[in-house]
Design a protein around this motif. Structure first.
Motif, short mmCIF file in Angstrom:
data_model
loop_
_atom_site.label_atom_id
_atom_site.label_comp_id
_atom_site.label_asym_id
_atom_site.label_seq_id
_atom_site.Cartn_x
_atom_site.Cartn_y
_atom_site.Cartn_z
N ARG A 102 0.82 -1.22 0.00
CA ARG A 102 0.00 0.00 0.00
C ARG A 102 0.85 1.27 0.00
O ARG A 102 0.37 2.34 -0.36
CB ARG A 102 -0.95 0.00 1.19
N LYS A 103 2.11 1.16 0.38
CA LYS A 103 2.99 2.34 0.44
C LYS A 103 3.71 2.61 -0.88
O LYS A 103 4.43 3.59 -1.00
CB LYS A 103 4.03 2.16 1.54
N ILE A 104 3.56 1.74 -1.85
CA ILE A 104 4.33 1.86 -3.09
C ILE A 104 3.46 2.38 -4.22
O ILE A 104 2.37 1.88 -4.47
CB ILE A 104 4.91 0.48 -3.49
N ARG A 105 3.97 3.39 -4.90
CA ARG A 105 3.28 3.98 -6.04
C ARG A 105 4.22 4.02 -7.24
O ARG A 105 5.44 4.03 -7.08
CB ARG A 105 2.84 5.43 -5.72
N ILE A 106 3.64 4.09 -8.42
CA ILE A 106 4.43 4.22 -9.64
C ILE A 106 5.28 5.48 -9.53
O ILE A 106 4.79 6.53 -9.12
CB ILE A 106 3.52 4.25 -10.89
N GLY A 107 6.56 5.34 -9.87
CA GLY A 107 7.49 6.46 -9.78
C GLY A 107 8.33 6.45 -8.51
O GLY A 107 9.36 7.13 -8.45
N ASN A 108 7.90 5.71 -7.48
CA ASN A 108 8.68 5.64 -6.24
C ASN A 108 10.04 5.01 -6.52
O ASN A 108 10.16 4.10 -7.34
CB ASN A 108 7.99 4.79 -5.19
N LYS A 109 11.05 5.49 -5.82
CA LYS A 109 12.38 4.88 -5.88
C LYS A 109 12.63 4.18 -4.56
O LYS A 109 12.28 4.69 -3.49
CB LYS A 109 13.44 5.93 -6.15
#
Length: 130
Positions: A102-109
Motif C-alpha cells: 500500500r505504500k508503493i506507487r508508480i514512480g517511487n524509488k
C-alpha cells in the motif's frame, strides 16, 4: 482459504535451525498412512522405503537469494521485496511482490544495501502486491 483456518501444533525444537553439516544426515519424517504412525529418521535412510520397482525423482533446481530489504526514497519507510521472475535482462526488469504494497506507487524509488547503491524504480503495479 485463510491460513487461520488451519490448526497445526508441533514441537518447535523439531524444526531445524541450521542445515546439517552432512546433507544426508538431515532429518526425515516418515508418515505411514496405513498404520497412522510417524517416524523420525535421517535422510540417508530414505532408501529403506523404496524397492527396485519405485521411481525416485530428483529436483536439481537452484535457489537464488530473492528477498531484498530496502527503504522508500522520500519517507525512508522500510520495504520488503521478493523477486519472482526476471522479465527483461537488458532493462533489469523484474516481477516482484512488495510488502507493504500500500505504500508503493508508480514512480517511487527504492534503495537497497548499506550504502544505498542499488536503486529500483516502480514502473507498474498490480492489485496483488506486485
Amino acid at each position: 482459504m485463510k491460513l487461520s483456518q488451519y490448526g497445526y501444533e508441533f514441537d518447535r525444537e523439531m524444526l531445524a535451525q541450521h542445515p546439517a553439516q552432512n546433507r544426508d544426515e538431515s532429518r526425515l519424517m516418515v508418515i505411514d498412512r496405513a498404520k497412522g504412525t510417524i517416524e523420525h529418521r535421517i535422510f540417508k535412510d530414505i532408501l529403506d522405503y523404496f524397492d527396485e520397482k519405485d521411481l525416485f525423482v530428483f529436483n536439481d533446481t537452484k535457489v537464488f537469494p530473492a528477498r531484498l530489504y530496502g527503504n522508500k526514497e522520500k519517507t525512508g519507510a522500510e520495504i520488503e521485496i521478493f523477486l519472482l521472475r526476471e522479465l527483461n535482462r537488458e532493462l533489469r526488469l523484474w516481477d516482484v511482490l512488495v510488502d507493504p504494497a500500500r505504500k508503493i506507487r508508480i514512480g517511487n524509488k527504492l534503495y537497497f544495501g548499506d550504502d544505498d547503491l542499488l536503486v529500483a524504480e516502480v514502473i507498474d503495479n498490480t492489485t496483488s502486491r506486485g
